[in-house]
Design an enzyme around this catalytic site. Structure first.
Site, mmCIF file in Angstrom:
data_model
loop_
_atom_site.group_PDB
_atom_site.id
_atom_site.type_symbol
_atom_site.label_atom_id
_atom_site.label_comp_id
_atom_site.label_asym_id
_atom_site.label_seq_id
_atom_site.Cartn_x
_atom_site.Cartn_y
_atom_site.Cartn_z
ATOM 1 N N THR A 121 -1.800 -10.049 -9.526
ATOM 2 C CA THR A 121 -1.262 -10.356 -8.353
ATOM 3 C C THR A 121 -0.508 -11.508 -7.995
ATOM 4 O OG1 THR A 121 -2.321 -11.263 -6.105
ATOM 5 C CG2 THR A 121 -3.523 -11.667 -8.196
ATOM 6 N N ASP A 122 0.369 -11.646 -6.972
ATOM 7 C CA ASP A 122 1.370 -12.780 -6.962
ATOM 8 C C ASP A 122 0.361 -13.929 -6.488
ATOM 9 O OD1 ASP A 122 0.483 -12.205 -4.165
ATOM 10 O OD2 ASP A 122 2.430 -11.889 -3.633
ATOM 11 N N GLU A 123 -0.688 -13.859 -6.059
ATOM 12 C CA GLU A 123 -1.813 -15.046 -5.548
ATOM 13 C C GLU A 123 -1.767 -15.984 -6.965
ATOM 14 O OE1 GLU A 123 -5.060 -14.202 -3.293
ATOM 15 O OE2 GLU A 123 -3.952 -12.539 -2.407
ATOM 16 N N TYR A 148 -10.669 -16.104 -6.602
ATOM 17 C CA TYR A 148 -10.296 -14.771 -6.715
ATOM 18 C C TYR A 148 -8.959 -14.933 -7.514
ATOM 19 C CZ TYR A 148 -7.081 -10.785 -6.278
ATOM 20 O OH TYR A 148 -6.120 -9.823 -6.560
ATOM 21 N N LYS A 152 -7.930 -14.129 -11.664
ATOM 22 C CA LYS A 152 -6.687 -13.341 -11.797
ATOM 23 C C LYS A 152 -6.035 -14.135 -12.915
ATOM 24 C CE LYS A 152 -6.135 -9.586 -11.078
ATOM 25 N NZ LYS A 152 -6.531 -8.373 -11.414
ATOM 26 N N ASN A 178 -0.746 -5.187 -0.977
ATOM 27 C CA ASN A 178 -0.531 -3.475 -0.866
ATOM 28 C C ASN A 178 -1.074 -3.155 0.678
ATOM 29 O OD1 ASN A 178 -0.581 -1.863 -3.952
ATOM 30 N ND2 ASN A 178 -0.074 -4.010 -3.736
HETATM 31 P P1 NAD Z 1 -10.631 -2.858 -4.988
HETATM 32 O O1 NAD Z 1 -11.583 -3.773 -4.771
HETATM 33 O O2 NAD Z 1 -10.175 -1.675 -3.852
HETATM 34 O O3 NAD Z 1 -10.788 -1.653 -6.287
HETATM 35 C C1 NAD Z 1 -11.517 -2.395 -7.345
HETATM 36 C C2 NAD Z 1 -12.176 -1.394 -8.374
HETATM 37 O O4 NAD Z 1 -12.780 -1.996 -9.259
HETATM 38 C C3 NAD Z 1 -13.463 -0.672 -7.500
HETATM 39 O O5 NAD Z 1 -13.355 0.372 -7.653
HETATM 40 C C4 NAD Z 1 -14.700 -1.466 -8.348
HETATM 41 O O6 NAD Z 1 -15.636 -0.588 -8.384
HETATM 42 C C5 NAD Z 1 -14.110 -1.662 -9.705
HETATM 43 N N1 NAD Z 1 -14.937 -2.699 -10.568
HETATM 44 C C6 NAD Z 1 -15.072 -3.717 -10.084
HETATM 45 N N2 NAD Z 1 -15.663 -4.473 -10.989
HETATM 46 C C7 NAD Z 1 -15.740 -3.608 -12.202
HETATM 47 C C8 NAD Z 1 -16.356 -3.940 -13.359
HETATM 48 N N3 NAD Z 1 -16.865 -4.842 -13.751
HETATM 49 N N4 NAD Z 1 -16.257 -2.662 -14.314
HETATM 50 C C9 NAD Z 1 -15.863 -1.627 -13.900
HETATM 51 N N5 NAD Z 1 -15.234 -1.477 -12.481
HETATM 52 C C10 NAD Z 1 -15.018 -2.580 -11.809
HETATM 53 O O7 NAD Z 1 -9.045 -3.407 -5.570
HETATM 54 P P2 NAD Z 1 -7.521 -3.016 -5.277
HETATM 55 O O8 NAD Z 1 -7.160 -3.544 -4.088
HETATM 56 O O9 NAD Z 1 -7.434 -1.596 -5.497
HETATM 57 O O10 NAD Z 1 -6.844 -4.191 -6.498
HETATM 58 C C11 NAD Z 1 -6.788 -3.296 -7.727
HETATM 59 C C12 NAD Z 1 -6.243 -4.454 -8.635
HETATM 60 O O11 NAD Z 1 -4.826 -4.592 -8.244
HETATM 61 C C13 NAD Z 1 -6.679 -5.691 -8.923
HETATM 62 O O12 NAD Z 1 -6.663 -6.132 -9.952
HETATM 63 C C14 NAD Z 1 -5.985 -6.479 -7.867
HETATM 64 O O13 NAD Z 1 -6.212 -7.896 -8.410
HETATM 65 C C15 NAD Z 1 -4.769 -6.215 -7.877
HETATM 66 N N6 NAD Z 1 -3.860 -6.328 -6.788
HETATM 67 C C16 NAD Z 1 -4.327 -5.957 -5.823
HETATM 68 C C17 NAD Z 1 -3.526 -6.261 -4.519
HETATM 69 C C18 NAD Z 1 -3.872 -5.558 -3.184
HETATM 70 O O14 NAD Z 1 -3.008 -6.035 -2.240
HETATM 71 N N7 NAD Z 1 -4.894 -4.975 -2.972
HETATM 72 C C19 NAD Z 1 -2.180 -6.794 -4.771
HETATM 73 C C20 NAD Z 1 -1.804 -7.260 -6.246
HETATM 74 C C21 NAD Z 1 -2.760 -6.917 -7.021
HETATM 75 O O1 TDX Z 2 -9.809 -9.911 9.542
HETATM 76 C C1 TDX Z 2 -8.955 -10.448 8.876
HETATM 77 N N1 TDX Z 2 -7.893 -11.422 9.536
HETATM 78 C C2 TDX Z 2 -6.770 -12.119 9.062
HETATM 79 O O2 TDX Z 2 -6.202 -12.638 9.823
HETATM 80 C C3 TDX Z 2 -8.690 -10.507 7.453
HETATM 81 C C4 TDX Z 2 -9.337 -9.523 6.585
HETATM 82 C C5 TDX Z 2 -7.523 -11.146 6.949
HETATM 83 N N2 TDX Z 2 -6.614 -11.793 7.692
HETATM 84 C C6 TDX Z 2 -5.382 -12.601 7.052
HETATM 85 C C7 TDX Z 2 -5.557 -13.341 5.715
HETATM 86 C C8 TDX Z 2 -4.293 -13.068 5.088
HETATM 87 O O3 TDX Z 2 -3.355 -13.936 5.531
HETATM 88 O O4 TDX Z 2 -4.554 -11.329 6.747
HETATM 89 C C9 TDX Z 2 -3.949 -11.682 5.561
HETATM 90 C C10 TDX Z 2 -4.200 -10.557 4.467
HETATM 91 O O5 TDX Z 2 -5.782 -10.680 4.075
HETATM 92 P P1 TDX Z 2 -6.213 -9.849 2.958
HETATM 93 O O6 TDX Z 2 -5.954 -8.374 3.225
HETATM 94 O O7 TDX Z 2 -7.919 -10.277 2.962
HETATM 95 O O8 TDX Z 2 -5.423 -10.224 1.700
HETATM 96 P P2 TDX Z 2 -4.849 -11.495 0.874
HETATM 97 O O9 TDX Z 2 -5.977 -12.450 0.832
HETATM 98 O O10 TDX Z 2 -3.785 -11.781 1.286
HETATM 99 O O11 TDX Z 2 -5.067 -10.563 -0.592
HETATM 100 C C11 TDX Z 2 -4.617 -9.268 -1.035
HETATM 101 O O12 TDX Z 2 -3.350 -9.197 -1.380
HETATM 102 C C12 TDX Z 2 -3.115 -9.771 -2.702
HETATM 103 C C13 TDX Z 2 -5.616 -8.747 -1.754
HETATM 104 O O13 TDX Z 2 -6.890 -8.452 -1.152
HETATM 105 C C14 TDX Z 2 -5.663 -9.279 -3.262
HETATM 106 O O14 TDX Z 2 -6.517 -8.312 -3.855
HETATM 107 C C15 TDX Z 2 -4.089 -9.081 -3.751
HETATM 108 O O15 TDX Z 2 -4.245 -9.800 -4.857
#
Ligand code: NAD
Ligand code: TDX
Length: 332
Positions: A121-123, A148, A152, A178
């Site tokens: 992640t960019d975080e 978190y 990462k 995403n």
């Molecule tokens: P998500 O929480 O929707 O899914 C995570 C999955 O991993 C789940 O199906 C969960 O059951 C599985 N999991 C968790 N712990 C596990 C373990 N110990 N063994 C096996 N499986 C396990 O997450 P996501 O949003 O799909 O993110 C996927 C990846 O992308 C992560 O590595 C996250 O850091 C990265 N990422 C997410 C975003 C975003 O915006 N969501 C952005 C950048 C990077």
């Molecule tokens: O109810 C809400 N109200 C609100 O204002 C929630 C759930 C979030 N927010 C804000 C917090 C953040 O500024 O919205 C923004 C996005 O929040 P999240 O969806 O929790 O995402 P963020 O914390 O930015 O992290 C996401 O992007 C990077 C993913 O959850 C991570 O897994 C990824 O690495």
């Protein structure tokens, strides 16, 4: 690379990746997923048995990881604890999965010499000021804010060390926020859409001016595929699609698309340590690998996403009450 191991393939981005591979390649796929609260078996329904198998298990289970990595031509590692708010209330699973789980996979990859792509992640870079023209690049120093993002960041550093010290064939990608189908409704955009569908006003943390660099999940996954196929071993690539938007503007667009006034939302307690702004400079990915995003109109992407959650209520409705009860207890 006929057989691909996708960890976390029952979660949001991983399940979209599995659909992408099934629809666009001939590869066979094993998903290794612990099926935590974040997984949804329905996201993988209907996939052809001849090409797809789900193994329920923990990536930190060394024997299981070794067995599955040993059978794969490549590993794409999506599995993680992924939600910042959860990491603030209970960091422990983040240490287990993001750090120990990644270590377990790296040891298996080292033993079997398997190609490995690490999803991050960019975080890991921390945040940028709202008025700073800078964006994150591959050389931005790591400065994570939450349990978190720090786990990462730690997992990325493990990968770099395994490349340098043990010569594993790995690449890393750091992507921005995403959105799209199959995203857990604890996350911002699907929470706001499903709130609206339940007659609840959107809830913005703090002043709502925090900026995220939104990318459609399918664009993230085409970039991952390009890196797996064409990326240089040992390299990191940032993935983003120039989607900087503040949270108020996201809610305003959602409100308009769903028939409400743009400013029809509530402010709630801010997230502790809330990162201000993320922004990705994607030049390396674009110039080196020729990747291009397809979902360049955020409004259209959001309209598709609203349609998906409206049509797939059965996918998210069973989760809604528990997610909102947890948020209510946290003051969000
Ligand atoms: P998500 O929480 O929707 O899914 C995570 C999955 O991993 C789940 O199906 C969960 O059951 C599985 N999991 C968790 N712990 C596990 C373990 N110990 N063994 C096996 N499986 C396990 O997450 P996501 O949003 O799909 O993110 C996927 C990846 O992308 C992560 O590595 C996250 O850091 C990265 N990422 C997410 C975003 C975003 O915006 N969501 C952005 C950048 C990077
Ligand atoms: O109810 C809400 N109200 C609100 O204002 C929630 C759930 C979030 N927010 C804000 C917090 C953040 O500024 O919205 C923004 C996005 O929040 P999240 O969806 O929790 O995402 P963020 O914390 O930015 O992290 C996401 O992007 C990077 C993913 O959850 C991570 O897994 C990824 O690495």
């Amino acid at each position: 690379m006929a057989h691909i191991l996708v960890t976390g393939g029952a979660g949001f981005i991983g399940s979209n990746f599995v659909h992408h591979l099934i629809d666009n390649t001939d590869h066979t796929i094993t998903v290794l997923d612990k099926m935590t609260y974040a997984a949804n078996a329905a996201s993988l329904e209907g996939l052809p048995e001849s090409r797809f198998k789900l193994v329920v298990g923990d990536i930190a289970d060394r024997e299981l990881a070794d067995e599955l990595v040993g059978k794969a031509g490549a590993v794409v590692h999506y599995a993680a604890e992924s939600h910042n708010d959860n990491s603030l209330s209970n960091p422990e699973p983040f240490i287990h999965t993001n750090l120990i789980g990644t270590f377990s996979l790296l040891e298996a990859v080292r033993k079997h010499g398997t190609r490995y792509h690490h999803i991050s992640t960019d975080e890991v870079f921390g945040d940028l000021e709202l008025d700073d023209p800078a964006k994150f690049t591959e050389t931005t120093p790591y400065n994570p804010s939450s349990p978190y993002s720090s786990t990462k960041a730690g997992s990325d550093l493990l990968v770099r060390a395994w490349v340098r010290s043990f010569g594993i064939e790995a690449t890393i990608s750091n992507c921005s926020n995403n959105y799209g189908p199959y995203q857990h409704i604890e996350k911002f955009i699907p929470r706001m859409i499903t709130n609206r569908l339940r007659g609840v006003r959107p809830r913005l943390y703090g002043d709502g001016l925090n900026v995220r660099d939104w990318i459609h999940v399918r664009d993230h996954n085409t970039a991952v595929w390009d890196i797996l196929m064409k990326g240089r071993i040992g390299e990191t690539y940032l993935i983003g699609a120039d989607g900087e938007t503040n949270n108020r503007d996201v809610v305003a667009i959602l409100n308009e698309l769903m028939g409400y006034a743009p400013d029809d939302f509530d402010h709630v307690t801010d997230r502790p340590g809330h990162d201000l702004r993320y922004a990705i400079d994607n030049s390396k990915l674009v110039t080196e690998l020729g990747w291009e995003p397809q979902f360049t109109n955020f409004r259209d992407g959001l309209a598709d996403t609203i349609a998906w959650y409206t049509e797939n209520e059965a996918w998210w409705a069973p989760l809604k009450e528990a997610v909102e009860a947890k948020y209510a207890a946290e003051g969000h």
